[in-house]
Design an enzyme around this catalytic site. Structure first.
Site, short mmCIF file in Angstrom:
data_model
loop_
_atom_site.label_atom_id
_atom_site.label_comp_id
_atom_site.label_asym_id
_atom_site.label_seq_id
_atom_site.Cartn_x
_atom_site.Cartn_y
_atom_site.Cartn_z
N CYS A 36 0.80 -1.22 0.00
CA CYS A 36 0.00 0.00 0.00
C CYS A 36 0.83 1.28 0.00
O CYS A 36 0.28 2.36 -0.16
CB CYS A 36 -0.92 0.01 1.21
N ASP A 38 2.29 2.55 2.58
CA ASP A 38 2.30 3.19 3.89
C ASP A 38 3.63 2.95 4.58
O ASP A 38 4.35 2.00 4.27
CB ASP A 38 1.15 2.65 4.75
N CYS A 62 -2.61 3.14 7.89
CA CYS A 62 -4.04 3.05 8.15
C CYS A 62 -4.33 2.66 9.60
O CYS A 62 -3.41 2.37 10.38
CB CYS A 62 -4.65 2.03 7.22
N CYS A 106 -1.04 -4.98 6.81
CA CYS A 106 -0.80 -3.89 7.76
C CYS A 106 -0.07 -4.40 8.99
O CYS A 106 0.76 -3.69 9.58
CB CYS A 106 -2.11 -3.23 8.16
FE1 FES Z 1 -1.35 0.45 4.39
FE2 FES Z 1 -2.86 -0.67 6.21
S1 FES Z 1 -3.44 -0.07 4.25
S2 FES Z 1 -0.77 -0.25 6.32
#
Ligand code: FES
Length: 151
Positions: A36, A38, A62, A106
């Site tokens: 993602c 992140d 998230c 995640c």
């Molecule tokens: Fe990226 Fe959860 S969607 S860490």
């Protein structure tokens, strides 16, 4: 629509533990999720007996990443580095009482950020851990090799 997150996940998302950054940390690791994009940053205090005395996290991620890091940092505080490295993302999910399948990565973000922070500690202190063999804190780069490089 029913909430796909259980109460424990929601609680750790709303009131996360161990948020922040440790000054003069013994190990700091950042990890970016190849899934993602992140980011997660973990800092650790580790004493002379290789016991993790404190752990903090910051994330550009998230709610599931926040909840995962909150329980994961709780889980590793008081453990030795070896014990912390043995924790899997499945155990983080179990501790949370479950995550939706599309949110499993995640918990991997939290797990890998911890390993990155220990990796940093190991590098600085000339230590090696079997659990880190082959672990590349920058591994996300490799997952993008299908994206053509700019000429
Ligand atoms: Fe990226 Fe959860 S969607 S860490």
């Amino acid at each position: 629509m029913a909430n796909m997150y259980n109460d424990k996940v929601m609680d750790h998302f709303m009131n996360p533990h161990n948020v922040g950054e440790i000054e003069n940390a013994d190990g700091v690791g950042t990890y970016g999720s190849p899934v993602c994009g992140d980011m997660m940053k973990i800092s650790l205090s580790i004493d002379e007996n290789e016991v993790i005395t404190d752990a903090k996290f910051k994330t550009f991620g998230c709610g599931s990443a926040i909840a995962s890091s909150s329980v994961a940092t709780d889980m590793i505080i008081g453990k030795t580095v070896e014990e912390a490295l043995a924790i899997t993302n499945e155990e983080i999910i179990a501790e949370l009482g479950g995550l939706p399948a599309i949110k499993v990565h995640c918990s991997v973000l939290a797990d890998h950020a911890i390993k990155s922070a220990v990796y940093d500690y190991a590098q600085k202190h000339g230590k090696t851990y079997a659990a880190l063999e082959g672990f590349d804190p920058n591994a996300e780069e490799d997952d993008h090799h299908d994206i053509p490089e700019e000429e």
